[in-house]
Design a protein around this motif. Sequence first.
Motif, PDB file in Angstrom:
ATOM      1  N   ALA A  85       0.700  -1.218   0.014  1.00  0.00           N
ATOM      2  CA  ALA A  85       0.040  -0.024   0.090  1.00  0.00           C
ATOM      3  C   ALA A  85       0.908   1.149   0.123  1.00  0.00           C
ATOM      4  CB  ALA A  85      -0.959   0.017   1.334  1.00  0.00           C
ATOM      5  N   LEU A  86       2.060   1.269   0.638  1.00  0.00           N
ATOM      6  CA  LEU A  86       2.683   2.328   0.918  1.00  0.00           C
ATOM      7  C   LEU A  86       4.245   2.072   0.516  1.00  0.00           C
ATOM      8  CD1 LEU A  86       2.403   5.248   2.057  1.00  0.00           C
ATOM      9  CD2 LEU A  86       3.214   4.379   4.087  1.00  0.00           C
ATOM     10  N   VAL A  87       4.533   2.707  -0.607  1.00  0.00           N
ATOM     11  CA  VAL A  87       6.014   2.533  -1.331  1.00  0.00           C
ATOM     12  C   VAL A  87       6.737   3.541  -0.826  1.00  0.00           C
ATOM     13  CG1 VAL A  87       7.257   2.024  -3.340  1.00  0.00           C
ATOM     14  CG2 VAL A  87       4.984   1.119  -3.144  1.00  0.00           C
ATOM     15  N   VAL A  88       7.523   3.606   0.020  1.00  0.00           N
ATOM     16  CA  VAL A  88       8.447   4.667   0.624  1.00  0.00           C
ATOM     17  C   VAL A  88       9.869   3.786   0.723  1.00  0.00           C
ATOM     18  CG1 VAL A  88       6.918   5.721   2.047  1.00  0.00           C
ATOM     19  CG2 VAL A  88       7.809   3.778   3.037  1.00  0.00           C
ATOM     20  N   GLU A  89      10.693   4.864   0.866  1.00  0.00           N
ATOM     21  CA  GLU A  89      12.221   4.420   1.036  1.00  0.00           C
ATOM     22  C   GLU A  89      12.882   5.118   2.165  1.00  0.00           C
ATOM     23  OE1 GLU A  89      14.938   1.931   0.368  1.00  0.00           O
ATOM     24  OE2 GLU A  89      13.225   2.041  -1.065  1.00  0.00           O
ATOM     25  N   PRO A  90      13.401   4.425   2.943  1.00  0.00           N
ATOM     26  CA  PRO A  90      13.405   2.843   3.304  1.00  0.00           C
ATOM     27  C   PRO A  90      11.777   2.351   3.493  1.00  0.00           C
ATOM     28  CG  PRO A  90      14.205   3.893   5.324  1.00  0.00           C
ATOM     29  CD  PRO A  90      14.073   4.998   4.334  1.00  0.00           C
ATOM     30  N   PRO A  91      11.639   1.075   3.110  1.00  0.00           N
ATOM     31  CA  PRO A  91      10.366   0.579   3.347  1.00  0.00           C
ATOM     32  C   PRO A  91       9.785   0.324   4.898  1.00  0.00           C
ATOM     33  CG  PRO A  91      11.957  -1.159   2.550  1.00  0.00           C
ATOM     34  CD  PRO A  91      12.777   0.116   2.566  1.00  0.00           C
ATOM     35  N   LEU A  92       8.652   0.500   4.978  1.00  0.00           N
ATOM     36  CA  LEU A  92       8.105   0.317   6.250  1.00  0.00           C
ATOM     37  C   LEU A  92       8.560  -1.020   7.205  1.00  0.00           C
ATOM     38  CD1 LEU A  92       4.392   1.092   5.813  1.00  0.00           C
ATOM     39  CD2 LEU A  92       5.889   2.390   7.433  1.00  0.00           C
ATOM     40  N   PHE A  93       8.810  -1.071   8.340  1.00  0.00           N
ATOM     41  CA  PHE A  93       9.408  -2.214   8.932  1.00  0.00           C
ATOM     42  C   PHE A  93       8.385  -2.644   9.929  1.00  0.00           C
ATOM     43  CE2 PHE A  93      11.360   1.224  11.479  1.00  0.00           C
ATOM     44  CZ  PHE A  93      11.041   0.663  12.729  1.00  0.00           C
ATOM     45  N   ALA A  94       8.251  -4.004  10.480  1.00  0.00           N
ATOM     46  CA  ALA A  94       7.519  -4.387  11.558  1.00  0.00           C
ATOM     47  C   ALA A  94       8.727  -5.194  12.414  1.00  0.00           C
ATOM     48  CB  ALA A  94       6.637  -5.232  10.913  1.00  0.00           C
ATOM     49  N   SER A  95       8.608  -5.181  13.677  1.00  0.00           N
ATOM     50  CA  SER A  95       9.351  -6.027  14.394  1.00  0.00           C
ATOM     51  C   SER A  95       8.385  -6.722  15.629  1.00  0.00           C
ATOM     52  CB  SER A  95      10.244  -4.977  15.322  1.00  0.00           C
ATOM     53  OG  SER A  95       9.601  -4.386  16.012  1.00  0.00           O
ATOM     54  N   VAL A  96       8.834  -7.958  15.749  1.00  0.00           N
ATOM     55  CA  VAL A  96       8.259  -8.850  16.572  1.00  0.00           C
ATOM     56  C   VAL A  96       9.148  -9.540  17.596  1.00  0.00           C
ATOM     57  CG1 VAL A  96       8.720 -10.737  14.686  1.00  0.00           C
ATOM     58  CG2 VAL A  96       6.511 -10.925  16.323  1.00  0.00           C
ATOM     59  N   ASN A  97       8.541  -9.381  18.925  1.00  0.00           N
ATOM     60  CA  ASN A  97       9.394 -10.110  20.072  1.00  0.00           C
ATOM     61  C   ASN A  97       9.664 -11.486  19.995  1.00  0.00           C
ATOM     62  OD1 ASN A  97       9.434  -7.473  21.932  1.00  0.00           O
ATOM     63  ND2 ASN A  97       7.356  -7.656  21.471  1.00  0.00           N
ATOM     64  N   VAL A  98      10.886 -11.879  20.513  1.00  0.00           N
ATOM     65  CA  VAL A  98      11.419 -13.110  20.590  1.00  0.00           C
ATOM     66  C   VAL A  98      11.690 -13.406  21.723  1.00  0.00           C
ATOM     67  CG1 VAL A  98      12.992 -14.801  19.568  1.00  0.00           C
ATOM     68  CG2 VAL A  98      11.953 -13.399  17.965  1.00  0.00           C
ATOM     69  N   SER A  99      11.257 -14.702  22.468  1.00  0.00           N
ATOM     70  CA  SER A  99      11.651 -15.036  23.770  1.00  0.00           C
ATOM     71  C   SER A  99      12.575 -16.138  23.840  1.00  0.00           C
ATOM     72  CB  SER A  99      10.358 -15.233  24.583  1.00  0.00           C
ATOM     73  OG  SER A  99       9.846 -16.357  24.094  1.00  0.00           O
ATOM     74  N   SER A 100      13.082 -16.258  25.240  1.00  0.00           N
ATOM     75  CA  SER A 100      14.165 -17.213  25.255  1.00  0.00           C
ATOM     76  C   SER A 100      13.979 -18.820  24.514  1.00  0.00           C
ATOM     77  CB  SER A 100      14.456 -17.364  26.557  1.00  0.00           C
ATOM     78  OG  SER A 100      15.291 -18.381  27.089  1.00  0.00           O
ATOM     79  N   ARG A 101      12.920 -19.337  24.753  1.00  0.00           N
ATOM     80  CA  ARG A 101      12.609 -20.656  24.404  1.00  0.00           C
ATOM     81  C   ARG A 101      12.773 -20.645  22.821  1.00  0.00           C
ATOM     82  NH1 ARG A 101      10.215 -24.295  28.200  1.00  0.00           N
ATOM     83  NH2 ARG A 101       9.219 -25.548  26.641  1.00  0.00           N
ATOM     84  N   GLN A 102      12.065 -19.580  22.242  1.00  0.00           N
ATOM     85  CA  GLN A 102      12.105 -19.520  20.801  1.00  0.00           C
ATOM     86  C   GLN A 102      13.532 -19.449  20.417  1.00  0.00           C
ATOM     87  OE1 GLN A 102       9.391 -15.904  20.804  1.00  0.00           O
ATOM     88  NE2 GLN A 102       8.850 -16.947  18.786  1.00  0.00           N
ATOM     89  N   LEU A 103      14.541 -18.650  20.832  1.00  0.00           N
ATOM     90  CA  LEU A 103      15.845 -18.583  20.269  1.00  0.00           C
ATOM     91  C   LEU A 103      16.727 -19.737  20.433  1.00  0.00           C
ATOM     92  CD1 LEU A 103      17.759 -16.572  19.048  1.00  0.00           C
ATOM     93  CD2 LEU A 103      18.853 -16.375  21.419  1.00  0.00           C
ATOM     94  N   LEU A 104      16.037 -20.765  21.321  1.00  0.00           N
ATOM     95  CA  LEU A 104      16.971 -21.903  21.660  1.00  0.00           C
ATOM     96  C   LEU A 104      16.506 -22.919  20.861  1.00  0.00           C
ATOM     97  CD1 LEU A 104      17.179 -22.039  25.785  1.00  0.00           C
ATOM     98  CD2 LEU A 104      18.838 -21.301  24.143  1.00  0.00           C
ATOM     99  N   ARG A 105      15.259 -22.822  20.094  1.00  0.00           N
ATOM    100  CA  ARG A 105      14.745 -23.687  19.271  1.00  0.00           C
ATOM    101  C   ARG A 105      15.365 -23.741  17.978  1.00  0.00           C
ATOM    102  NH1 ARG A 105       9.647 -26.708  19.780  1.00  0.00           N
ATOM    103  NH2 ARG A 105       9.703 -26.427  17.381  1.00  0.00           N
ATOM    104  N   HIS A 106      15.794 -24.406  17.441  1.00  0.00           N
ATOM    105  CA  HIS A 106      16.406 -24.207  15.874  1.00  0.00           C
ATOM    106  C   HIS A 106      15.238 -23.959  15.096  1.00  0.00           C
ATOM    107  CE1 HIS A 106      18.374 -25.764  12.279  1.00  0.00           C
ATOM    108  NE2 HIS A 106      19.498 -25.341  12.878  1.00  0.00           N
ATOM    109  N   ASP A 107      14.171 -24.535  15.225  1.00  0.00           N
ATOM    110  CA  ASP A 107      13.144 -23.987  14.290  1.00  0.00           C
ATOM    111  C   ASP A 107      12.747 -22.707  14.027  1.00  0.00           C
ATOM    112  OD1 ASP A 107      12.617 -26.678  14.599  1.00  0.00           O
ATOM    113  OD2 ASP A 107      10.581 -26.459  15.219  1.00  0.00           O
ATOM    114  N   LEU A 108      13.308 -21.796  14.836  1.00  0.00           N
ATOM    115  CA  LEU A 108      13.255 -20.290  14.705  1.00  0.00           C
ATOM    116  C   LEU A 108      13.902 -19.965  13.222  1.00  0.00           C
ATOM    117  CD1 LEU A 108      12.224 -17.443  16.005  1.00  0.00           C
ATOM    118  CD2 LEU A 108      14.545 -17.289  16.881  1.00  0.00           C
ATOM    119  N   LEU A 109      14.858 -20.630  12.992  1.00  0.00           N
ATOM    120  CA  LEU A 109      15.540 -20.134  11.711  1.00  0.00           C
ATOM    121  C   LEU A 109      14.549 -20.476  10.612  1.00  0.00           C
ATOM    122  CD1 LEU A 109      19.037 -21.604  12.060  1.00  0.00           C
ATOM    123  CD2 LEU A 109      18.527 -19.036  11.574  1.00  0.00           C
ATOM    124  N   HIS A 110      13.931 -21.704  10.655  1.00  0.00           N
ATOM    125  CA  HIS A 110      13.222 -22.245   9.608  1.00  0.00           C
ATOM    126  C   HIS A 110      11.882 -21.393   9.501  1.00  0.00           C
ATOM    127  CE1 HIS A 110       9.604 -24.859   8.459  1.00  0.00           C
ATOM    128  NE2 HIS A 110      10.280 -25.372   7.584  1.00  0.00           N
TER     129      HIS A 110
END
Length: 281
Positions: free
Chosen positions: A108-133
């Motif tokens: 919808a909104l083409v701007v430079e730099p593009p809009l970003f979105a950030s999502v919080n990650v917790s400990s258990r998620q980082l320890l799991r290899h699946d996060l990469l996937h």
Amino acid sequence: QAKRQGGDRIEVYRPTMRSDRGDRLMLESDLRQALERNEIKVLFQPIVRLEDRTVAGFEALLRWDHPKHGRIPPQTFIPIAEESGLIVDLGVFALERTAAELAAWQQALVVEPPLFASVNVSSRQLLRHDLLHDVKTVLARTGVAPGSLKLELTESLVMENPEYAAQMLARIAELGAGLSLDDFGTGYSALAYLQRFPFDTIKIDQSFVRQMANGRSVILRSIVRMAQELGLEIVAEGAETEADARALAEIGCDYAQGFAFGEPMSVHQARQLVGAAPAAA
Ligand code: C2E
Ligand code: MG
Ligand code: MG
Ligand code: MG
């Protein structure tokens, strides 16, 4: 501790009342079903570029609307989700929703730099290899601009196991995700040390903004200076007033997030803000 029971009756503490531990177990079993029942929502809080006050991106923040207890804040249910392992499903949910929304905003909104979105990650998620996937999958599926989907990790999370975290984060960065260091300044590690990790952004904890508002900005200024020297983008958390926003800009923060610019809002409101089509119900 007052607790709602049946209709609208508010009951005060009785010795026979369930212990905190019991409450926790109950919430845990409810949380297992909450995702399927659509009780968990992702809200988006705008992150504003201080230079021109435009919306640069959003942070995704989870809410749980419990059928009996009402809205439960993440400080209550994230720890339960972590302990029980449910955080893995919640994390995938937040990641997928956020990336899908980000793709819609960017169309919808083409701007430079593009809009970003950030999502919080917790400990258990980082320890799991699946996060990469998981990250790889959502990036491929949504085709968002490189670096515009960011993961937020706290200093204490990274410091739990710095070597492992450094390896994981390097691989996540290689996939094309951005990395934000969240709540910076609340732990004990130095920014210089953390520069060994592939963060592109630091988010300064809102306690420093409160200090600044009370006339003490020495630490905030030194964090900003160091972040600038390390080539990191700087987001200040908890900008609540116009005075905060102006002072943060003057000190050299690139972005700010806080009630001065908008509270966490629904998908629909976020789309309105960026001029995207309303979200399908
Ligand atoms: P956080 O990542 O540091 O998120 C910022 C928190 O500050 C949010 O609280 C936000 O609503 C609040 N906030 C924003 N602007 C202001 C302001 O101007 N003044 C004040 N006083 N507060 C402000 P929220 O939404 O309750 O989230 C709390 C924490 O829960 C987050 O802290 C994050 O650590 C965690 N969390 C939220 N969503 C997720 C998630 O999807 N996954 C994980 N692992 N953690 C999450
Ligand atoms: Mg955060
Ligand atoms: Mg934060
Ligand atoms: Mg915080």
